[in-house]
Scaffold this active site. Structure first.
Site, PDB file in Angstrom:
ATOM      1  CG  ASN A   1     -10.929   7.597  -5.034  1.00 32.65           C
ATOM      2  OD1 ASN A   1     -12.356   8.804  -4.888  1.00 32.65           O
ATOM      3  ND2 ASN A   1      -9.700   8.350  -4.814  1.00 32.65           N
ATOM      4  CD1 TRP A   2     -16.859   5.262  -7.070  1.00 34.01           C
ATOM      5  CD2 TRP A   2     -18.633   6.147  -6.400  1.00 34.01           C
ATOM      6  NE1 TRP A   2     -17.538   3.967  -6.460  1.00 34.01           N
ATOM      7  CE2 TRP A   2     -18.783   5.153  -6.603  1.00 34.01           C
ATOM      8  CE3 TRP A   2     -20.023   7.144  -6.358  1.00 34.01           C
ATOM      9  CZ2 TRP A   2     -20.361   4.557  -5.620  1.00 34.01           C
ATOM     10  CZ3 TRP A   2     -21.193   6.614  -6.496  1.00 34.01           C
ATOM     11  CH2 TRP A   2     -21.319   5.794  -6.108  1.00 34.01           C
ATOM     12  CE  LYS A   3      -8.108   7.730  -7.946  1.00 42.27           C
ATOM     13  NZ  LYS A   3      -7.353   8.020  -9.140  1.00 42.27           N
TER      14      LYS A   3
ATOM     15  CG  HIS B   1      -5.962  10.497  -3.557  1.00 42.80           C
ATOM     16  ND1 HIS B   1      -5.612  10.408  -4.415  1.00 42.80           N
ATOM     17  CD2 HIS B   1      -5.893   8.735  -3.514  1.00 42.80           C
ATOM     18  CE1 HIS B   1      -5.475   9.694  -5.910  1.00 42.80           C
ATOM     19  NE2 HIS B   1      -5.866   8.445  -4.642  1.00 42.80           N
TER      20      HIS B   1
ATOM     21  CD  GLU C   1      -5.841  11.334  -8.424  1.00 37.78           C
ATOM     22  OE1 GLU C   1      -7.547  11.440  -7.720  1.00 37.78           O
ATOM     23  OE2 GLU C   1      -5.649  10.627  -8.525  1.00 37.78           O
TER      24      GLU C   1
ATOM     25  CD  GLU D   1      -4.816   5.178  -4.008  1.00 36.08           C
ATOM     26  OE1 GLU D   1      -5.257   4.397  -4.080  1.00 36.08           O
ATOM     27  OE2 GLU D   1      -4.473   6.058  -3.430  1.00 36.08           O
TER      28      GLU D   1
ATOM     29  N   GLY E   1      -3.926   4.924 -11.922  1.00 37.62           N
ATOM     30  CA  GLY E   1      -4.756   5.919 -13.540  1.00 37.62           C
ATOM     31  C   GLY E   1      -3.874   5.192 -14.416  1.00 37.62           C
TER      32      GLY E   1
ATOM     33  CB  SER F   1      -3.553   0.256 -12.075  1.00 38.91           C
ATOM     34  OG  SER F   1      -3.307   1.420 -12.424  1.00 38.91           O
TER      35      SER F   1
ATOM     36  N   GLY G   1      -9.388   2.805  -7.562  1.00 38.22           N
ATOM     37  CA  GLY G   1     -10.097   3.615  -8.996  1.00 38.22           C
ATOM     38  C   GLY G   1     -11.201   3.966  -9.997  1.00 38.22           C
ATOM     39  N   GLY G   2     -10.177   3.776 -10.989  1.00 32.76           N
ATOM     40  CA  GLY G   2     -10.911   3.262 -12.313  1.00 32.76           C
ATOM     41  C   GLY G   2     -11.892   2.054 -12.453  1.00 32.76           C
TER      42      GLY G   2
HETATM   43  P1  13P Z   1      -7.026   3.591  -9.908  1.00 35.63           P
HETATM   44  O1  13P Z   1      -7.205   2.353 -10.087  1.00 35.63           O
HETATM   45  O2  13P Z   1      -7.552   4.218 -11.108  1.00 35.63           O
HETATM   46  O3  13P Z   1      -5.281   3.811 -10.957  1.00 35.63           O
HETATM   47  O4  13P Z   1      -7.262   4.695  -8.948  1.00 35.63           O
HETATM   48  C1  13P Z   1      -6.194   4.555  -7.853  1.00 35.63           C
HETATM   49  C2  13P Z   1      -6.717   5.732  -6.954  1.00 35.63           C
HETATM   50  O5  13P Z   1      -6.355   6.243  -6.649  1.00 35.63           O
HETATM   51  C3  13P Z   1      -8.351   5.234  -5.441  1.00 35.63           C
HETATM   52  O6  13P Z   1      -7.772   6.791  -4.542  1.00 35.63           O
END
Ligand code: 13P
Length: 266
Positions: free
Chosen positions: A23-25, A111, A113, A183, A189, A229, A250-251
């Site tokens: 997920n590149w956000k 998600h 977020e 999640e 993050g 993470s 994510g990251g």
């Molecule tokens: P991180 O891997 O950066 O913690 O993010 C996870 C995430 O929200 C994937 O959708």
């Protein structure tokens, strides 16, 4: 999904897909997105990815180009969100038909977020789920508790209600288009990951509530991803748990070496 017969037990066993999804956000402009998907496709070209899927979710502006770059490779492309209506006066929104028109057939919904910063509720998500399924799209449905819920011991209750309210109105047949992603918000993050045991405990619980509602067949066939993470140093251990079918990253999905290492871990 691969079916095979276990001759020792004389019963059919379904092997749910393993999935690594990035997920590149709100990261990567068009050039960066094109370059990253190209690198991912190249890095897994020769890898035997049996029953394993690799998905990336870029921002809307990059979707079309990334989808066309990914065509014919082992990389699949997902959107990070969509609206439940087909079209109309919804400034800033995108519909399922629009996503499909650029070759995108998978969407991330729910998600944390989106829930936290954009006020997406269970009821809204249930509508989005219906719209996606009506358009024959596949859904990566996310849910997870915040730290206060976990500290108070409410994490199972919270996860159960998010899944029930978002998905339990569906018929069993719809579940072949559902991927679940647990999640825990406190692990997103933050660098803090759920321990493999915590992930397994929650994933087994998730599979049980799905089994209670829809039966073992649906529960055994739904892929349940862990997100929060995940990085090369912890992926292998988390993925080794029997009810963890992969990760929503994510990251670490933004860096080719890290993402590649996580794919290798699965
Ligand atoms: P991180 O891997 O950066 O913690 O993010 C996870 C995430 O929200 C994937 O959708």
């Amino acid at each position: 999904m691969i079916k095979f017969v276990d001759k020792t037990e004389h019963k059919t066993i379904n092997m749910r897909a393993k999935i690594v999804a990035g997920n590149w956000k709100m990261n990567n402009d068009l050039d960066e997105s094109k370059s990253l998907v190209k690198k991912i496709a190249k890095s897994i070209k020769k890898q035997p990815l049996e029953n394993t899927r690799v998905i990336v979710a870029p921002t809307y502006v990059s979707l079309q180009k990334v989808a066309s770059k990914a065509k014919g490779t082992k990389v699949e492309v997902a959107a990070q969100n969509m609206h439940f209506e087909k079209s109309g006066a919804f400034t800033g929104e995108i519909s399922a038909t629009m996503l499909k028109s650029v070759g995108v057939h998978i969407v991330i919904l729910g998600h944390s977020e989106r829930r936290e910063y954009f006020g997406e509720t269970d009821a809204l998500l249930a509508k989005k789920v219906d719209a996606a399924l009506a358009n024959k799209m596949e859904i990566i449905f996310c849910f997870g508790e915040v730290l206060a819920d976990r500290k108070a011991g409410n994490h199972f209750k919270v996860v159960e209600s998010q899944i029930k309210n978002g998905l339990f109105h569906l018929e069993a047949g719809a579940w072949k288009n559902i991927i679940l992603a647990y999640e825990p918000v406190w692990a997103i993050g933050t660098g803090e990951t759920a321990s493999p045991e915590q992930a397994q405990e929650m994933h087994a619980f998730i599979r049980k509530i799905v089994a209670d509602k829809y039966g073992n067949d649906v529960a055994e066939n739904v892929s349940v991803l862990y997100g929060g993470s995940v990085k090369p140093s912890n992926a292998r251990e988390i993925f080794s748990k029997p009810d963890v079918d992969g990760g929503l990253i994510g990251g670490a999905a933004l860096n080719i070496d890290d993402f590649k290492a996580i794919i290798e871990a699965i």
